[in-house]
Design a protein around this motif. Structure first.
Motif, mmCIF file in Angstrom:
data_model
loop_
_atom_site.group_PDB
_atom_site.id
_atom_site.type_symbol
_atom_site.label_atom_id
_atom_site.label_comp_id
_atom_site.label_asym_id
_atom_site.label_seq_id
_atom_site.Cartn_x
_atom_site.Cartn_y
_atom_site.Cartn_z
ATOM 1 N N ALA A 172 0.854 -1.189 0.000
ATOM 2 C CA ALA A 172 0.000 0.000 0.000
ATOM 3 C C ALA A 172 0.887 1.235 0.000
ATOM 4 O O ALA A 172 1.821 1.333 0.791
ATOM 5 N N GLY A 173 0.593 2.151 -0.891
ATOM 6 C CA GLY A 173 1.396 3.363 -1.000
ATOM 7 C C GLY A 173 0.847 4.232 -2.110
ATOM 8 O O GLY A 173 -0.245 3.971 -2.630
ATOM 9 N N PRO A 174 1.574 5.252 -2.507
ATOM 10 C CA PRO A 174 1.092 6.154 -3.538
ATOM 11 C C PRO A 174 0.703 5.390 -4.806
ATOM 12 O O PRO A 174 1.427 4.500 -5.250
ATOM 13 N N GLY A 175 -0.436 5.752 -5.364
ATOM 14 C CA GLY A 175 -0.907 5.097 -6.579
ATOM 15 C C GLY A 175 -1.722 3.842 -6.328
ATOM 16 O O GLY A 175 -2.323 3.304 -7.256
ATOM 17 N N MET A 176 -1.741 3.345 -5.090
ATOM 18 C CA MET A 176 -2.511 2.134 -4.780
ATOM 19 C C MET A 176 -3.917 2.533 -4.344
ATOM 20 O O MET A 176 -4.096 3.424 -3.513
ATOM 21 N N ARG A 177 -4.880 1.788 -4.876
ATOM 22 C CA ARG A 177 -6.277 2.014 -4.506
ATOM 23 C C ARG A 177 -6.686 0.935 -3.512
ATOM 24 O O ARG A 177 -6.810 -0.227 -3.864
ATOM 25 N N VAL A 178 -6.861 1.349 -2.263
ATOM 26 C CA VAL A 178 -7.093 0.407 -1.170
ATOM 27 C C VAL A 178 -8.529 0.523 -0.667
ATOM 28 O O VAL A 178 -9.018 1.630 -0.434
ATOM 29 N N GLY A 179 -9.180 -0.622 -0.514
ATOM 30 C CA GLY A 179 -10.506 -0.663 0.084
ATOM 31 C C GLY A 179 -10.439 -1.305 1.459
ATOM 32 O O GLY A 179 -9.767 -2.320 1.638
ATOM 33 N N ILE A 180 -11.104 -0.695 2.431
ATOM 34 C CA ILE A 180 -11.187 -1.253 3.782
ATOM 35 C C ILE A 180 -12.649 -1.599 4.031
ATOM 36 O O ILE A 180 -13.519 -0.714 3.979
ATOM 37 N N VAL A 181 -12.916 -2.886 4.275
ATOM 38 C CA VAL A 181 -14.291 -3.334 4.473
ATOM 39 C C VAL A 181 -14.569 -3.413 5.967
ATOM 40 O O VAL A 181 -13.932 -4.192 6.685
ATOM 41 N N GLY A 182 -15.508 -2.611 6.433
ATOM 42 C CA GLY A 182 -15.876 -2.597 7.842
ATOM 43 C C GLY A 182 -15.111 -1.520 8.590
ATOM 44 O O GLY A 182 -13.884 -1.582 8.690
ATOM 45 N N LEU A 183 -15.833 -0.514 9.113
ATOM 46 C CA LEU A 183 -15.158 0.580 9.815
ATOM 47 C C LEU A 183 -15.337 0.379 11.319
ATOM 48 O O LEU A 183 -16.159 1.027 11.963
ATOM 49 N N GLY A 184 -14.566 -0.568 11.857
ATOM 50 C CA GLY A 184 -14.590 -0.834 13.290
ATOM 51 C C GLY A 184 -13.206 -0.621 13.870
ATOM 52 O O GLY A 184 -12.448 0.223 13.393
ATOM 53 N N GLY A 185 -12.881 -1.424 14.874
ATOM 54 C CA GLY A 185 -11.579 -1.278 15.532
ATOM 55 C C GLY A 185 -10.432 -1.466 14.557
ATOM 56 O O GLY A 185 -9.494 -0.662 14.502
ATOM 57 N N LEU A 186 -10.473 -2.541 13.781
ATOM 58 C CA LEU A 186 -9.436 -2.765 12.776
ATOM 59 C C LEU A 186 -9.569 -1.765 11.624
ATOM 60 O O LEU A 186 -8.595 -1.149 11.198
ATOM 61 N N GLY A 187 -10.786 -1.637 11.123
ATOM 62 C CA GLY A 187 -10.998 -0.822 9.928
ATOM 63 C C GLY A 187 -10.563 0.621 10.097
ATOM 64 O O GLY A 187 -9.950 1.205 9.197
ATOM 65 N N THR A 202 -10.735 3.809 0.223
ATOM 66 C CA THR A 202 -12.199 3.743 0.177
ATOM 67 C C THR A 202 -12.680 2.885 1.343
ATOM 68 O O THR A 202 -12.103 1.832 1.607
ATOM 69 N N VAL A 203 -13.734 3.341 2.005
ATOM 70 C CA VAL A 203 -14.362 2.527 3.048
ATOM 71 C C VAL A 203 -15.609 1.864 2.474
ATOM 72 O O VAL A 203 -16.422 2.530 1.823
ATOM 73 N N LEU A 204 -15.722 0.553 2.677
ATOM 74 C CA LEU A 204 -16.938 -0.186 2.321
ATOM 75 C C LEU A 204 -17.601 -0.598 3.623
ATOM 76 O O LEU A 204 -17.015 -1.344 4.412
ATOM 77 N N GLU A 205 -18.802 -0.107 3.860
ATOM 78 C CA GLU A 205 -19.405 -0.248 5.195
ATOM 79 C C GLU A 205 -20.912 -0.247 5.031
ATOM 80 O O GLU A 205 -21.444 0.441 4.167
ATOM 81 N N LEU A 206 -21.575 -1.057 5.856
ATOM 82 C CA LEU A 206 -23.030 -1.110 5.765
ATOM 83 C C LEU A 206 -23.714 -0.017 6.577
ATOM 84 O O LEU A 206 -24.869 0.314 6.316
ATOM 85 N N ALA A 207 -23.005 0.537 7.558
ATOM 86 C CA ALA A 207 -23.603 1.577 8.405
ATOM 87 C C ALA A 207 -23.340 2.945 7.772
ATOM 88 O O ALA A 207 -22.244 3.488 7.888
ATOM 89 N N ARG A 208 -24.369 3.476 7.116
ATOM 90 C CA ARG A 208 -24.177 4.742 6.396
ATOM 91 C C ARG A 208 -23.855 5.898 7.350
ATOM 92 O O ARG A 208 -23.271 6.897 6.936
ATOM 93 N N ASP A 239 -6.797 -2.130 -6.015
ATOM 94 C CA ASP A 239 -5.603 -2.973 -6.056
ATOM 95 C C ASP A 239 -5.537 -3.895 -4.843
ATOM 96 O O ASP A 239 -4.972 -4.986 -4.911
ATOM 97 N N LEU A 240 -6.075 -3.438 -3.734
ATOM 98 C CA LEU A 240 -6.009 -4.192 -2.482
ATOM 99 C C LEU A 240 -7.266 -3.891 -1.677
ATOM 100 O O LEU A 240 -7.637 -2.728 -1.519
ATOM 101 N N ILE A 241 -7.916 -4.957 -1.235
ATOM 102 C CA ILE A 241 -9.071 -4.799 -0.352
ATOM 103 C C ILE A 241 -8.804 -5.645 0.885
ATOM 104 O O ILE A 241 -8.399 -6.806 0.773
ATOM 105 N N ILE A 242 -9.003 -5.050 2.059
ATOM 106 C CA ILE A 242 -8.841 -5.802 3.303
ATOM 107 C C ILE A 242 -10.185 -5.841 4.007
ATOM 108 O O ILE A 242 -10.746 -4.789 4.337
#
Lengths: 351, 351
Positions: A172-187, A202-208, A239-242
């Motif tokens: 992960a670094g400049p130019g990388m498009r990273v998605g984080i699924v779930g905005l909790g303790g880890l997210g 980008t955050v992917l989350e069900l709680a708007r 490029d990367l989704i966690i």
């Protein structure tokens, strides 16, 4: 033996109660730590309530530990009384196998000992950070940089390193498009760290209702993970989704978001097997991967990186009497973003 | 239009029969190829028999094509009449999207056209290599190095590149421990290529009678994939495993063989979803990945590599009248290691 106050569950359906536990007398390589704060990780609930594995009761969870060095063994060279230090989810590994030699102690092929609910070398069962003190070999103690708040540092030793390690491993670094699924303790740590590393997040989350927080924490895009239109409009754009979601999710939907050579990292120990269509991987040469926290030197690197970038966890400090209530709130997603136990509230005069 | 002899199936349960198909008049960028040999890939059976996707009948399979240039369009600069050339599973891609720009035409995000059973730019349905001639844009034609036998070169355009691409992408080379699952058309090329790249190669195969061949082809270890003891004794000992089995396999068992940071590449489009336990990936930071063949420049690199290392497919040359019988034998695993149709047997005087 050192006798210290702790909070333990006696079984999968009991509440936390005050107890005394024994810590070993420090050996020559040991560090005695006065625990100041212990974070509450989702996996603490899973262990305390026997939702996975085989718990040893009474069980004292906690592997997000921040405190101060109270004493050191005679061979300890890296720490002195008064140092701010932390401990994560490991207190021992063989240090001889190929994984340990590469600094990947979390994948030790020999004898790795987890911070709690694990059999230690002497046959005893380890007890975690929901306690006043812990005794740990110096090789598994991390130095907390000067000036860092201990309460917001504690969660870095699990939530922080568990996000930092895959972000670094998959570049992960400049130019990388990273998605984080779930905005909790880890997210929430994932968003902060990925942004600090220079990635586009980008955050992917069900709680708007977490949308504003996502942007405040460093995201530049928020996708409603319950809306199929989110997936259609963002196909092949990451490029990367966690995924930090502690359960099974629709992996085909997440994989469809990956561009060529993209990787989906799933951190959860899921109740059901992971499952996806073969074409979801064949298309765009995608990978589905897993990771377990991070190594010791990488954990030190992580917290030094956090200090340099002014990053830490966002925490709600609670009393030890409120652990059960905090578990219920955590299971409802009602925490922004990590509960941290003030272990001063465990002292006998409070009990 | 150019009318050429071919062999086609009229439906999912019919036998192959002689037919005439139309090839377009060559445009300025086109190469007209006299096909000498066409390999039989397992996916030909899947398409011909409607085991996946939606076949357009009558269907002429074949995407392992080797032959000689018969004519070239006026703008063709890279080929001349008489050159030995080959065609794989693609005859067109957009060449403008990020994947095409990176030489990953197989993941073209625009309009990719497969060699058969696909809608071409003019609306017609493409027909494959089980025919006397084919007309292909020069950008999708590969030069076969001088002196290479055309029959044993043909399978390189699918089986060869499908193995070479993941081996190169995941850095197979000296010090890498590579496992090849299934010693068939793809697998036997995987063994030869991985060995030529310098890797240490193990074959995992259920047919113990292929053991001697595995060693002859370059493997240094043979594991009986039906024996649990094989898996126990080889746990965490591979860096890269490529499964060529055209169906669902026990992914947890294969993943258990991967050391830290190991990758399991599954090439099959499986009837059922891929499935594995989360801990199979979390342990050792493992990845499960997929790939589709390879790009055009990589295919050229592959065949040049094969020529330089004296590698080619091991083939059994058959008459066009024996395609149905060959399909049955292939489904039984009775082929060492690729059937190749001698297209001279399609000429009208033979029909």
């Amino acid at each position: 033996m050192i006798s210290v106050s702790a909070r333990a569950v006696a079984g999968p359906e009991t509440r936390f109660a005050p107890t005394m536990i024994a810590r070993r007398e420090p050996g020559s390589h040991d560090v005695v730590i006065d625990i100041a704060y212990a974070g509450i990780c989702h996996s603490d609930i899973e262990h305390a309530r026997a939702l996975r594995g085989r718990p040893y009761y009474p069980l004292v969870p906690g592997h997000e530990i921040a405190g101060t060095v109270a004493a050191v063994g005679q061979a300890v060279t890296r720490f002195a009384v008064g140092n701010a230090v932390g401990v994560g989810n490991m207190v021992w590994s063989c240090r001889a196998c190929p994984s340990c030699q590469r600094g990947l102690e979390q994948y030790c092929e020999g004898q790795r000992v987890l911070t709690y609910n694990a059999r230690d070398r002497d046959g005893s069962i380890t007890q975690g950070g929901y306690s006043e003190k812990i005794v740990v070999d110096q090789d598994f103690v991390i130095r907390i940089p000067d000036g860092m708040d201990l309460a917001s540092a504690a969660p870095l030793f699990c939530a922080g390193i568990t996000m930092y390690s895959p972000l670094r491993h998959w570049n992960a670094g400049p130019g990388m498009r990273v998605g984080i699924v779930g905005l909790g303790g880890l997210g929430h740590m994932g968003v902060k760290l990925a942004r600090a590393l220079g990635a586009e997040v980008t955050v992917l989350e069900l709680a708007r209702e977490k949308r504003a927080d996502a942007f405040r924490l460093g995201a530049t895009q928020f996708l409603d993970s319950t809306d199929p239109a989110s997936f259609a409009s963002s196909a092949a754009s990451f490029d990367l989704i966690i995924s930090t979601v502690p359960g099974n999710v629709d992996l085909d939907a997440l994989l469809s978001l990956l561009a060529a050579d993209g990787t989906l990292v799933s951190l959860a120990i899921t109740p059901r097997p992971l499952s996806c269509e073969a074409v979801s991987l064949l298309n765009n040469r995608r990978s589905l991967a897993g990771t377990r926290s991070g190594g010791i030197s990488e954990t030190q690197e992580m917290i030094d990186f956090c200090a340099a970038h002014g990053i830490a966890a966002e925490v709600e400090v609670i009393s030890a009497d409120d652990i059960d209530a905090a578990y219920e709130r955590l299971l409802r997603g009602d925490v922004r973003y990590r509960f941290v136990i003030d272990t001063a509230t465990m002292r006998l005069e409070f009990a």
